[in-house]
Scaffold this active site. Structure first.
Site, mmCIF file in Angstrom:
data_model
loop_
_atom_site.group_PDB
_atom_site.id
_atom_site.type_symbol
_atom_site.label_atom_id
_atom_site.label_comp_id
_atom_site.label_asym_id
_atom_site.label_seq_id
_atom_site.Cartn_x
_atom_site.Cartn_y
_atom_site.Cartn_z
ATOM 1 N N GLY A 31 -7.936 -5.724 -2.552
ATOM 2 C CA GLY A 31 -7.624 -6.417 -1.301
ATOM 3 C C GLY A 31 -7.177 -5.469 -0.212
ATOM 4 N N ASN A 32 -6.542 -6.049 0.831
ATOM 5 C CA ASN A 32 -6.174 -5.292 2.032
ATOM 6 C C ASN A 32 -7.424 -4.542 2.538
ATOM 7 O OD1 ASN A 32 -4.431 -2.570 3.274
ATOM 8 N ND2 ASN A 32 -4.039 -4.639 3.931
ATOM 9 N N LEU A 33 -8.443 -5.342 2.779
ATOM 10 C CA LEU A 33 -9.779 -4.793 3.020
ATOM 11 C C LEU A 33 -9.876 -4.067 4.361
ATOM 12 C CD1 LEU A 33 -11.857 -7.819 1.700
ATOM 13 C CD2 LEU A 33 -11.003 -5.834 0.440
ATOM 14 N N ALA A 35 -12.884 -1.136 6.602
ATOM 15 C CA ALA A 35 -14.316 -0.852 6.761
ATOM 16 C C ALA A 35 -14.913 -0.199 5.503
ATOM 17 C CB ALA A 35 -14.533 0.042 7.973
ATOM 18 N N HIS A 37 -14.245 -0.981 2.367
ATOM 19 C CA HIS A 37 -14.648 -2.071 1.464
ATOM 20 C C HIS A 37 -15.892 -2.790 1.989
ATOM 21 C CE1 HIS A 37 -10.192 -1.842 0.646
ATOM 22 N NE2 HIS A 37 -10.670 -1.785 -0.583
ATOM 23 N N ASP A 152 -13.280 7.330 -4.620
ATOM 24 C CA ASP A 152 -12.556 7.425 -5.890
ATOM 25 C C ASP A 152 -13.521 8.012 -6.922
ATOM 26 O OD1 ASP A 152 -10.021 6.076 -5.092
ATOM 27 O OD2 ASP A 152 -11.392 4.444 -4.671
ATOM 28 N N MET A 186 -11.247 6.434 4.674
ATOM 29 C CA MET A 186 -10.508 5.176 4.825
ATOM 30 C C MET A 186 -9.847 4.789 3.506
ATOM 31 S SD MET A 186 -12.472 2.781 7.415
ATOM 32 C CE MET A 186 -12.890 3.419 9.025
ATOM 33 N N ARG A 189 -3.916 3.068 1.728
ATOM 34 C CA ARG A 189 -2.675 3.860 1.705
ATOM 35 C C ARG A 189 -2.502 4.701 2.968
ATOM 36 N NH1 ARG A 189 -3.629 3.956 -4.346
ATOM 37 N NH2 ARG A 189 -1.854 2.797 -5.171
HETATM 38 O O1 PAF Z 1 -10.659 1.062 -6.520
HETATM 39 C C1 PAF Z 1 -9.928 0.047 -6.610
HETATM 40 O O2 PAF Z 1 -9.648 -0.645 -5.641
HETATM 41 C C2 PAF Z 1 -9.362 -0.342 -7.970
HETATM 42 O O3 PAF Z 1 -9.042 0.778 -8.723
HETATM 43 C C3 PAF Z 1 -10.269 -1.300 -8.742
HETATM 44 C C4 PAF Z 1 -11.620 -0.651 -9.087
HETATM 45 C C5 PAF Z 1 -10.514 -2.560 -7.941
HETATM 46 C C6 PAF Z 1 -9.617 -1.682 -10.073
HETATM 47 O O4 PAF Z 1 -8.384 -2.306 -9.869
#
Ligand code: PAF
Length: 282
Positions: A31-33, A35, A37, A152, A186, A189
């Site tokens: 969540g806390n989407l 750009a 996401h 990530d 982006m 955090r």
């Molecule tokens: O990348 C993330 O936002 C999280 O690590 C995920 C993949 C949704 C798992 O909680």
């Protein structure tokens, strides 16, 4: 867009679509989407006709001194953004739905080795929490494909390995990192940065890009490149956890002949711990 909170409801919706011959693509989030996401949803479009996003701040992937309690939660805004982006289903379970016996003693999924290096060395248990929740979400949603961000990179590598080793019938799609105009990747955090820290934060991407440039130019003194990256970050006021050159395929130590490398770093700036990476294909 439908909003559901139970596993039963998400399964019923997805199975209906799949029976109708529609391919389902899943975007897991906390969540806390932003750009970044939205670009995952954009990437999803090429892989199916129905789109599911989950919003779940997973307690298992936060350490005892980390920001689980304070992690920004903006579900109403997230729902509007997902609906505008053409998402069909938002799955927002609570902790009891995901961990009916509690998250502490829950059954876990772990990719040994890969979970313990780089970020795993500084966040013990973090990746076990990630692979556990992603494994559960993939079993719940049963999508044809799922999208993860390259930002990530270690998480993406671990999920690919888990899916392959556990023979999970899902395609993992990687979406490129979305950056602000000054290069900062982006991330939810980034909100923890003060104005002065935000102005310095793009130094992380600059250090990674400089290292990638040296590798692309043929330099192979990996320790020297790593030392220079750490030095550049410290000069900008970061407290780096690591700055590392690795093989992109499995995050193992690079060799002189490695054709696909990645430079990864995690570094603290004020209250924020920032991560980023740059890939180099030779
Ligand atoms: O990348 C993330 O936002 C999280 O690590 C995920 C993949 C949704 C798992 O909680």
């Amino acid at each position: 867009m439908r909003r559901v909170t139970s596993i039963t409801d998400v399964r019923a919706a997805v199975r209906g679509w799949r029976e109708a011959g529609q391919r389902v693509v899943f975007v897991p989030t906390m969540g806390n989407l932003h750009a970044g996401h939205m670009s995952l949803l954009e990437a999803a479009r090429a892989h199916g006709e129905r789109f599911v996003a989950s919003i779940f701040v997973n307690p298992m992937q936060f350490g005892p001194n980390e920001d689980f309690a304070h992690y920004p939660r903006t579900p109403e805004r997230d729902a509007r953004m997902l609906a505008d982006a053409g998402c069909d289903l938002m799955f927002m379970p609570d902790v009891a739905e995901m961990y009916p016996y509690g998250s502490e003693g829950a059954t876990r999924v772990e990719v040994p080795g890969l979970s313990d290096i780089l970020c795993g060395e500084f966040r013990p248990g973090h990746f076990q929490g990630v692979t556990t929740v992603v494994c559960k979400l993939l079993h719940i949603v049963e999508p044809d494909a799922a999208v993860f961000g390259e930002k990530d990179f270690q998480q993406l590598t671990l999920i690919r390995r888990m899916v392959s080793e556990l023979c999970m019938p899902v395609a993992i799609i990687a979406a490129p990192t979305v950056r602000d105009a000054d290069g900062l990747a982006m991330s939810s955090r980034n909100q923890y940065l003060t104005e002065a820290e935000r102005a310095r934060a793009p130094a992380l991407y600059r250090a990674l890009a400089a290292a990638a440039g040296r590798l692309a130019a043929g330099e192979r003194d990996f320790p020297a490149i790593e030392r220079e990256g750490l030095r550049a970050l410290e000069a900008e006021g970061f407290r780096p956890d690591y700055f590392a050159v690795r093989r992109a395929v499995d995050l193992g130590p690079p060799e002189a002949g490695s054709a696909h490398l990645v430079v990864l770093s995690a570094a603290h700036l004020g209250k924020a711990r920032l991560i980023d990476n740059v890939q180099v294909r030779l």
